[in-house]
Scaffold this motif. Structure first.
Motif, PDB file in Angstrom:
ATOM      1  N   HIS A 354       1.134   8.813 -10.202  1.00  0.00           N
ATOM      2  CA  HIS A 354       1.570   7.986  -9.318  1.00  0.00           C
ATOM      3  C   HIS A 354       0.828   8.110  -8.075  1.00  0.00           C
ATOM      4  O   HIS A 354       0.172   9.027  -7.604  1.00  0.00           O
ATOM      5  N   TYR A 355       0.520   6.685  -7.459  1.00  0.00           N
ATOM      6  CA  TYR A 355      -0.461   6.614  -6.342  1.00  0.00           C
ATOM      7  C   TYR A 355       0.273   6.069  -5.270  1.00  0.00           C
ATOM      8  O   TYR A 355       0.996   5.048  -5.611  1.00  0.00           O
ATOM      9  N   LEU A 356       0.158   6.549  -4.018  1.00  0.00           N
ATOM     10  CA  LEU A 356       0.796   5.706  -2.920  1.00  0.00           C
ATOM     11  C   LEU A 356      -0.263   5.026  -2.015  1.00  0.00           C
ATOM     12  O   LEU A 356      -1.445   5.210  -1.855  1.00  0.00           O
ATOM     13  N   ILE A 357       0.035   3.672  -2.136  1.00  0.00           N
ATOM     14  CA  ILE A 357      -0.859   2.776  -1.211  1.00  0.00           C
ATOM     15  C   ILE A 357      -0.076   2.391   0.286  1.00  0.00           C
ATOM     16  O   ILE A 357       1.242   2.038   0.239  1.00  0.00           O
ATOM     17  N   ALA A 358      -0.841   2.735   1.139  1.00  0.00           N
ATOM     18  CA  ALA A 358      -0.248   2.530   2.475  1.00  0.00           C
ATOM     19  C   ALA A 358      -1.350   1.637   3.435  1.00  0.00           C
ATOM     20  O   ALA A 358      -2.362   1.927   3.230  1.00  0.00           O
ATOM     21  N   LYS A 359      -0.632   1.147   4.184  1.00  0.00           N
ATOM     22  CA  LYS A 359      -1.627   0.366   5.266  1.00  0.00           C
ATOM     23  C   LYS A 359      -1.615   0.997   6.621  1.00  0.00           C
ATOM     24  O   LYS A 359      -0.559   2.022   7.014  1.00  0.00           O
ATOM     25  N   ASN A 360      -2.717   1.334   7.294  1.00  0.00           N
ATOM     26  CA  ASN A 360      -2.933   1.847   8.553  1.00  0.00           C
ATOM     27  C   ASN A 360      -3.649   1.096   9.479  1.00  0.00           C
ATOM     28  O   ASN A 360      -4.780   0.385   8.976  1.00  0.00           O
ATOM     29  N   SER A 361      -3.345   1.083  10.586  1.00  0.00           N
ATOM     30  CA  SER A 361      -3.606   0.159  11.580  1.00  0.00           C
ATOM     31  C   SER A 361      -4.127   0.793  12.933  1.00  0.00           C
ATOM     32  O   SER A 361      -3.359   1.597  13.322  1.00  0.00           O
ATOM     33  N   ASN A 362      -4.969   0.236  13.702  1.00  0.00           N
ATOM     34  CA  ASN A 362      -5.243   0.518  15.152  1.00  0.00           C
ATOM     35  C   ASN A 362      -5.616  -0.625  15.731  1.00  0.00           C
ATOM     36  O   ASN A 362      -5.245  -1.859  15.514  1.00  0.00           O
TER      37      ASN A 362
END
Length: 410
Positions: A354-362
């Protein structure tokens, strides 16, 4: 092609393709001859060209290159003969090397009293005989090669004729040979058209009968395997919580092709009371996704598929249906690599990893990160997918779901 893959018909289809090619080739020749007509001017042109090519008598497609090679060799011989004439002049005239050495051998007798120089004197005398023999061998070799001026003229004339023909017809010698054969065939067809058509018609009928007989044998196999395929897909649909769905492979007669005399259409009815219709006209998005998953379970391995990516094919389903979809994906994953993008915990719980894909922004950039989850992290993410919050009860339910899904997928 899907039905034929399922029926393992590749060897039979290879043979059928050969029978079809034999028939199609004869049929094409037959149709062309029927449509072939000559007026008198066309016939005269063909006969003129044929007569001209007959006179050329070209039998070797490389004849011009061979003549050029012969002329090149003769040119080399001429150059060498000019060289040997100069060498002969150097060695044989009154002031030549051999004459001078011969005079030395005569004078050498006067040196017999000088013992200290007898060895070099003898060496020079021996050199005279060696040089004389070697020169004679060289001279004889070149004088044996006589250039036949008549043959040289014939070669040049032949090369000129061939090159002129190549320019006139804008063809190589090989193409001129084929062109002549085609002209002969056209004349033969004109003179014996009815007889040739009669024979071609018989050949065409025999070739088609052989093709048709084999195509009908393949049809029987397709009909038998279509029933097996219908049952296999029906089972997949039941497993995917589509108990009322009906699937049928409909075979109808088609025009003769390299793959036979049949046309196959997949017919489907997803709900009770609905008539069977072609697949692309029936299923809704969610139903179509499940149907395609069922088809992939059956066909992907037969097609040699090595990787399948499912991008949210579970949209619009939940609960038991979602879990069944995950189990089917796991079944596929026994034979190939399967990636599934999902928001359903029931599907995610069936994966081996199981892989988690997440967006991160600054304030400057946005990045996407992928992270392989540990067992503990996996339970937490399943709980968040199911309840959008982490509580003892949600984590407990997620852990039970993961254990149940993994057990079912085994």
């Amino acid at each position: 092609s899907l039905l034929d893959n399922y029926a393992c018909l590749q060897p039979q289809l290879t043979q059928l393709k050969k029978y079809y090619y034999d028939y199609a080739t004869i049929n094409k020749e037959y149709e062309q001859l029927i449509q072939t007509t000559f007026n008198q001017s066309q016939l005269e042109i063909i006969k003129y060209q044929l007569n001209e090519l007959d006179k050329l008598n070209i039998t070797d497609k490389d004849e011009d290159e061979q003549i050029q090679q012969q002329l090149k060799s003769i040119n080399e011989i001429e150059k060498n003969q000019q060289t040997i004439e100069k060498i002969e002049d150097l060695f044989q005239n009154d002031d030549g090397i051999i004459s001078k050495l011969y005079e030395f051998t005569k004078l050498a007798d006067n040196l017999r009293s000088f013992e200290e120089i007898q060895q070099p004197v003898n060496d020079l005398i021996n050199s005279y005989y060696t040089i004389s023999d070697d020169f004679e061998t060289i001279s004889k070799s070149f004088h044996q090669t006589v250039i036949d001026q008549q043959q040289l003229e014939q070669l040049n004339q032949r090369l000129y004729i061939l090159q002129r023909a190549k320019r006139k017809y804008n063809m190589s010698l090989g193409e001129l040979i084929e062109f002549k054969a085609d002209l002969n065939k056209q004349i033969e067809n004109y003179d014996n058209k009815d007889f040739i058509l009669h024979n071609l018609a018989k050949e065409k009928d025999n070739a088609y009968k052989k093709y048709e007989q084999y195509a009908l044998e393949i049809r029987k196999i397709r009909q038998e395997k279509a029933k097996e395929l219908n049952d296999a897909i029906a089972k997949q649909l039941r497993d995917l919580s589509l108990p009322n769905a009906r699937f049928e492979t409909y075979l109808s007669e088609d025009k003769a092709t390299a793959t036979g005399l049949d046309k196959a259409v997949f017919m489907i009815s997803m709900n009770k009371g609905m008539l069977l219709q072609p697949l692309n006209k029936v299923a809704s998005g969610g139903e179509l996704s499940r149907l395609m998953l069922g088809l992939k379970v059956i066909f992907a391995k037969l097609q040699g598929t090595q990787l399948i990516i499912f991008d949210e094919i579970d949209t619009g389903v939940s609960g038991t249906v979602a879990l069944n979809i995950g189990i089917k994906m796991a079944e596929l994953a026994k034979d190939m690599q399967v990636f599934s993008v999902t928001h359903l915990p029931s599907v995610a719980a069936c994966g081996k990893n199981h892989y988690l894909i997440a967006k991160n922004s600054n304030e400057f950039t946005t990045t996407s990160n992928i992270h392989k989850l540990s067992e503990k992290e996996r339970v937490e993410q399943l709980a968040l997918m199911a309840n959008a919050s982490l509580t003892d009860s949600s984590e407990k339910a997620a852990k039970e779901l993961l254990q149940k899904a993994q057990q079912l997928c085994k």
